[in-house]
Design a protein around this motif. Structure first.
Motif, mmCIF file in Angstrom:
data_model
loop_
_atom_site.group_PDB
_atom_site.id
_atom_site.type_symbol
_atom_site.label_atom_id
_atom_site.label_comp_id
_atom_site.label_asym_id
_atom_site.label_seq_id
_atom_site.Cartn_x
_atom_site.Cartn_y
_atom_site.Cartn_z
ATOM 1 N N ILE A 224 -12.096 -5.485 18.808
ATOM 2 C CA ILE A 224 -12.596 -6.558 19.683
ATOM 3 C C ILE A 224 -12.465 -7.910 18.993
ATOM 4 O O ILE A 224 -12.016 -8.900 19.590
ATOM 5 N N LYS A 225 -12.843 -7.963 17.722
ATOM 6 C CA LYS A 225 -12.706 -9.218 16.969
ATOM 7 C C LYS A 225 -11.250 -9.649 16.895
ATOM 8 O O LYS A 225 -10.937 -10.836 17.042
ATOM 9 N N PHE B 60 -10.254 -11.164 20.245
ATOM 10 C CA PHE B 60 -10.769 -12.523 20.379
ATOM 11 C C PHE B 60 -10.023 -13.498 19.479
ATOM 12 O O PHE B 60 -9.748 -14.637 19.878
ATOM 13 N N THR C 197 -6.766 -14.259 21.203
ATOM 14 C CA THR C 197 -7.006 -15.135 22.352
ATOM 15 C C THR C 197 -7.272 -16.564 21.883
ATOM 16 O O THR C 197 -6.743 -17.530 22.455
ATOM 17 N N ASP C 198 -8.077 -16.691 20.842
ATOM 18 C CA ASP C 198 -8.370 -18.011 20.285
ATOM 19 C C ASP C 198 -7.098 -18.685 19.793
ATOM 20 O O ASP C 198 -6.866 -19.875 20.035
#
Length: 94
Positions: A12-13, A16, A19-20
């Motif tokens: 999950i990290k 993200f 995506t960032d």
């Protein structure tokens, strides 16, 4: 039927983080595009100023040509004039 995979906290990290990273690249591209648009707008403004100057110059030349012609012949549309004067306007209400 497919069983959904459970994601780990690390996955999950990582999602993200990706995506960032993509958002930051998109923001960078938008800023770059904004600079290009601003530059193009400046060029369009300068072009408008040049075209306006050319139009004014052409108008001045046409006005000079017709004044000189009318001043020399004192005739226009089967009418004869005693004298010519620049920049005279006529208002029916006067």
């Amino acid at each position: 039927m497919k069983k959904e995979k459970e994601l780990s906290w690390a996955e999950i990290k990582a999602m993200f983080a990706e995506t960032d990273k993509q958002f930051k690249e998109t923001d960078r591209r938008f800023k770059e595009t904004d600079k290009k648009v601003d530059k193009m707008c400046e060029r369009i403004d300068r072009l408008g100023e040049h075209l306006g100057g050319i139009s004014n110059s052409n108008g001045d030349m046409a006005e000079e040509y017709f004044f000189n012609t009318l001043n020399r012949d004192k005739k226009f549309a089967n009418e004869t004039f005693d004298r010519m004067k620049r920049n005279v306007s006529y208002d029916e209400n006067d």
